[in-house]
Design a protein around this motif. Sequence first.
Motif, PDB file in Angstrom:
ATOM      1  N   LYS A   1     -30.837  12.696  26.556  1.00  0.00           N
ATOM      2  CA  LYS A   1     -30.105  12.112  27.639  1.00  0.00           C
ATOM      3  C   LYS A   1     -30.066  10.350  26.933  1.00  0.00           C
ATOM      4  N   LEU A   2     -31.616   9.676  26.782  1.00  0.00           N
ATOM      5  CA  LEU A   2     -31.981   8.044  25.988  1.00  0.00           C
ATOM      6  C   LEU A   2     -30.939   7.786  25.393  1.00  0.00           C
ATOM      7  N   GLN A   3     -30.629   8.563  24.235  1.00  0.00           N
ATOM      8  CA  GLN A   3     -29.960   8.689  23.035  1.00  0.00           C
ATOM      9  C   GLN A   3     -28.623   8.663  23.155  1.00  0.00           C
ATOM     10  N   ARG A   7     -26.322   5.029  22.381  1.00  0.00           N
ATOM     11  CA  ARG A   7     -25.108   5.282  22.076  1.00  0.00           C
ATOM     12  C   ARG A   7     -23.916   4.762  22.810  1.00  0.00           C
ATOM     13  N   SER A   8     -24.026   5.106  23.822  1.00  0.00           N
ATOM     14  CA  SER A   8     -22.926   4.073  24.819  1.00  0.00           C
ATOM     15  C   SER A   8     -22.691   2.368  25.280  1.00  0.00           C
ATOM     16  N   ILE A   9     -24.240   2.110  25.488  1.00  0.00           N
ATOM     17  CA  ILE A   9     -24.358   0.369  25.450  1.00  0.00           C
ATOM     18  C   ILE A   9     -24.110  -0.069  24.084  1.00  0.00           C
ATOM     19  N   LYS A  10     -24.159   0.310  23.064  1.00  0.00           N
ATOM     20  CA  LYS A  10     -24.273  -0.172  21.724  1.00  0.00           C
ATOM     21  C   LYS A  10     -22.348  -0.015  21.666  1.00  0.00           C
ATOM     22  N   ASP A  65     -30.654  -5.894  36.141  1.00  0.00           N
ATOM     23  CA  ASP A  65     -32.180  -5.809  35.052  1.00  0.00           C
ATOM     24  C   ASP A  65     -32.950  -4.850  35.400  1.00  0.00           C
ATOM     25  N   LYS A  66     -32.643  -4.269  36.769  1.00  0.00           N
ATOM     26  CA  LYS A  66     -33.274  -3.204  37.503  1.00  0.00           C
ATOM     27  C   LYS A  66     -32.596  -2.158  37.235  1.00  0.00           C
ATOM     28  N   ARG A  67     -31.324  -1.925  36.668  1.00  0.00           N
ATOM     29  CA  ARG A  67     -30.626  -0.330  36.631  1.00  0.00           C
ATOM     30  C   ARG A  67     -31.095  -0.341  34.718  1.00  0.00           C
ATOM     31  N   PHE A  68     -30.861  -0.924  34.074  1.00  0.00           N
ATOM     32  CA  PHE A  68     -30.878  -0.826  32.843  1.00  0.00           C
ATOM     33  C   PHE A  68     -32.660  -0.652  32.112  1.00  0.00           C
ATOM     34  N   SER A  69     -32.501   0.541  31.693  1.00  0.00           N
ATOM     35  CA  SER A  69     -33.963   1.328  30.748  1.00  0.00           C
ATOM     36  C   SER A  69     -34.533  -0.968  30.129  1.00  0.00           C
ATOM     37  N   LEU A  70     -35.845  -0.240  29.644  1.00  0.00           N
ATOM     38  CA  LEU A  70     -35.857  -1.224  28.932  1.00  0.00           C
ATOM     39  C   LEU A  70     -35.215  -0.786  27.208  1.00  0.00           C
ATOM     40  N   ASP A  71     -34.653  -0.347  26.854  1.00  0.00           N
ATOM     41  CA  ASP A  71     -33.661  -0.137  25.454  1.00  0.00           C
ATOM     42  C   ASP A  71     -32.634  -1.230  25.644  1.00  0.00           C
ATOM     43  N   SER A 111     -40.334  -6.338  19.794  1.00  0.00           N
ATOM     44  CA  SER A 111     -38.757  -6.386  19.353  1.00  0.00           C
ATOM     45  C   SER A 111     -38.777  -7.859  20.218  1.00  0.00           C
ATOM     46  N   ILE A 112     -38.903  -7.397  21.463  1.00  0.00           N
ATOM     47  CA  ILE A 112     -38.536  -8.598  22.053  1.00  0.00           C
ATOM     48  C   ILE A 112     -38.863 -10.595  21.319  1.00  0.00           C
ATOM     49  N   LEU A 113     -40.120 -10.381  20.858  1.00  0.00           N
ATOM     50  CA  LEU A 113     -40.217 -11.496  20.158  1.00  0.00           C
ATOM     51  C   LEU A 113     -39.668 -12.168  19.285  1.00  0.00           C
ATOM     52  N   VAL A 114     -38.742 -11.150  18.012  1.00  0.00           N
ATOM     53  CA  VAL A 114     -37.634 -11.124  17.466  1.00  0.00           C
ATOM     54  C   VAL A 114     -36.870 -11.881  17.891  1.00  0.00           C
TER      55      VAL A 114
END
Length: 211
Positions: A1-3, A7-10, A65-71, A111-114
């Motif tokens: 489901k996460l994948q 893919r959807s957000i990408k 912000d609260k709806r999206f997952s960290l990824d 990833s956040i620092l990058v």
Amino acid sequence: KLQKQLRSIKSVCLTTIALFSDNSSLQKKKKKKAEVTAANFPAIQLLNDPQTFAEKLYDILNRYDKRFSLDHKILIMQLLSRVMGSHKLCVLGFYTYIVKYLTYHQLRIPSILVALAQSVHEYTPPDALTPVVRKLAQEFVHPGVGSEVIAAGLNSIREVCRRQPWAMEEDLLGDLIEYRKSRDKAVTAAARGLLQLFREVNPGMLKRRER
């Protein structure tokens, strides 16, 4: 489901880029392979209105912000920061937003620092970055954390200051370069790298004996 969600957000991000791109310029770019090869992100380079696109991305990031997952959030951070860095844009709210994720125990902190570093450029207002540099120092560079965390913090600060040296405060710089006396090789190397950077870009911030 996460994948499937990723893919959807990408797909949404790529579609949005296409909407903001200049198709005629894309055809010209295809004829000039050398120019296409030189660009790391050709689609981002061809955005027709990058400032508006960047602001819309930030609005999405902040609003959901609260709806999206960290990824999901990291994907948007990475895209937004690349647009900001490539087009020398200023979306000041991005730094207020990202600062809350700058803790050493944060999941996917590399990833956040990058994303943070690649958003910075010479036109980024130093006043917007100084709180970010200060937060990095407070969270990553102190005796209460491991040497690998300190080294990562010093390296992240160096990358931000390499792009915008005026984000650094003189007193803070003095404290950070003292870590060159550490017994840990990684920490010593990171602190020396920061010292060398300011010897090159702004030696006036260093004490006379350190220049």
